[in-house]
Write an enzyme that holds these catalytic residues in place. Structure first.
Site, mmCIF file in Angstrom:
data_model
loop_
_atom_site.group_PDB
_atom_site.id
_atom_site.type_symbol
_atom_site.label_atom_id
_atom_site.label_comp_id
_atom_site.label_asym_id
_atom_site.label_seq_id
_atom_site.Cartn_x
_atom_site.Cartn_y
_atom_site.Cartn_z
ATOM 1 C CB SER A 40 -0.977 -0.048 1.179
ATOM 2 O OG SER A 40 -2.045 0.845 0.991
ATOM 3 C CG ASP A 168 -4.677 -1.366 -0.126
ATOM 4 O OD1 ASP A 168 -3.730 -1.925 0.454
ATOM 5 O OD2 ASP A 168 -4.986 -0.183 0.086
#
Length: 326
Positions: A40, A168
């Site tokens: 991320s 993600d």
């Protein structure tokens, strides 16, 4: 072969500024970095650092987090949201236009592929089709990092060359210690920088975020007496999106705690203090309102740097880590 140093950079949206401050303190202390592993926003920081992981690049990363462009990417205004929403209607996309984030990556990281970077990097994504965490050490840099940051419902999934949609990395492996352990030698060190407001690498007996009663030390730094228990701010937004983001935060934290629990017992793993520990040490007077609160970047940078400096003072291995490559 001499011991290598791995940096594991976890996700945390705007808390990436805290991570940048911690990294600056590590480089100021002379740390030599051999491998980077990011998920991320940690993947974003890892890619930037891997161009040249030294003090000057650490300073550049800190300056980068002070730029207005970071704020607009992490908490976009209504126009980018409207563009993303329009795209979601036409193309099955998401709420936010991802092009500003792509442009940010391409402008600040002068490499087209992960393999072009100066030191090895793995970037963690979640394969939406197969439901597993994937650690990428090759591929188009902007595409892989964008996928690692693609919070579901906010950014569109990214189709990578394996033919699958990726989102993600924080969904299943937001602090990718496992990626480091897969390649770490017995004598290597693994430094973990978990910048989540509810850190998943915290232990009940040492982390300010994991205990109702603050001990004398919070992840290796003295606490300031008289502070109330730390309560992690949560993601918030408007209407139905608020529920989606809160539910995602809870599910992500549970998955990540399970993923890293056993790794914390490995003697090669060293956890750098969290945002919670900086607050407990009196180094962060006002907490951000949530992971996307970009208004506190300067405070987070200072706190990350200060708490890491205090932590380093108690690390006996640090001297050898700074000289082994010389």
């Amino acid at each position: 072969m001499s011991a290598r140093t791995h940096l594991v950079l976890g996700g945390g949206a705007a808390m990436g500024a805290f991570q940048a401050g911690a990294l600056l303190a590590l480089f100021e202390a002379g740390l030599q970095v051999d491998l980077l592993h990011g998920s991320s926003v940690g993947a974003l920081n890892a890619a930037f650092l891997a161009v040249r992981p030294d003090l000057e690049q650490g300073r550049e990363l800190a300056r980068w987090w002070g730029e207005p462009s970071m704020a607009t990417v992490l908490r976009p205004g209504w126009l980018p949201r409207l563009r993303g929403l329009t795209g979601s209607v036409r193309r099955g996309g998401a709420l936010v236009d991802a092009r500003p984030l792509r442009h940010l990556i391409e402008r600040h990281v002068p490499a087209r592929r992960l393999s072009d970077l100066a030191v090895p990097v793995t970037v963690t994504t979640t394969c939406l089709d197969c439901g597993t965490a994937r650690h990428h050490d090759e591929g188009g840099l902007a595409d892989v990092v964008l996928a690692s940051c693609a919070l579901p419902g906010i950014f569109r999934p990214v189709r990578l060359p394996d033919g699958h949609l990726h989102v993600d990395g924080g969904i299943l492996d937001g602090v990718p210690i496992s990626a480091a352990l897969e390649v770490a030698a017995p004598a290597d060190r693994i430094l973990v920088l978990d910048c989540g407001l509810a850190p998943v690498t915290g232990r009940v007996d040492v982390c300010a975020a994991a205990s109702d009663v603050l001990a004398g030390q919070a992840c290796g730094v003295p606490v300031q007496p008289g502070l109330p228990p730390y309560v992690a701010p949560v993601e918030s937004s408007v209407g139905a999106l608020d529920t989606v983001l809160r539910a995602f935060t809870v599910a992500r934290a549970a998955a990540n705690r399970a993923a890293v629990r056993e790794a914390l017992d490995d003697p090669r793993v060293h956890v750098v203090p969290h945002v919670a520990d900086a607050w407990a040490a009196g180094l962060l007077e006002v907490l951000p309102t949530g992971p996307r609160d970009v208004s506190r970047s300067a405070d987070l940078l200072r706190a990350g740097r200060a708490v890491t400096e205090r932590w380093l003072a108690g690390q006996s291995w640090m001297g050898s880590a700074a000289t082994e490559h010389r």
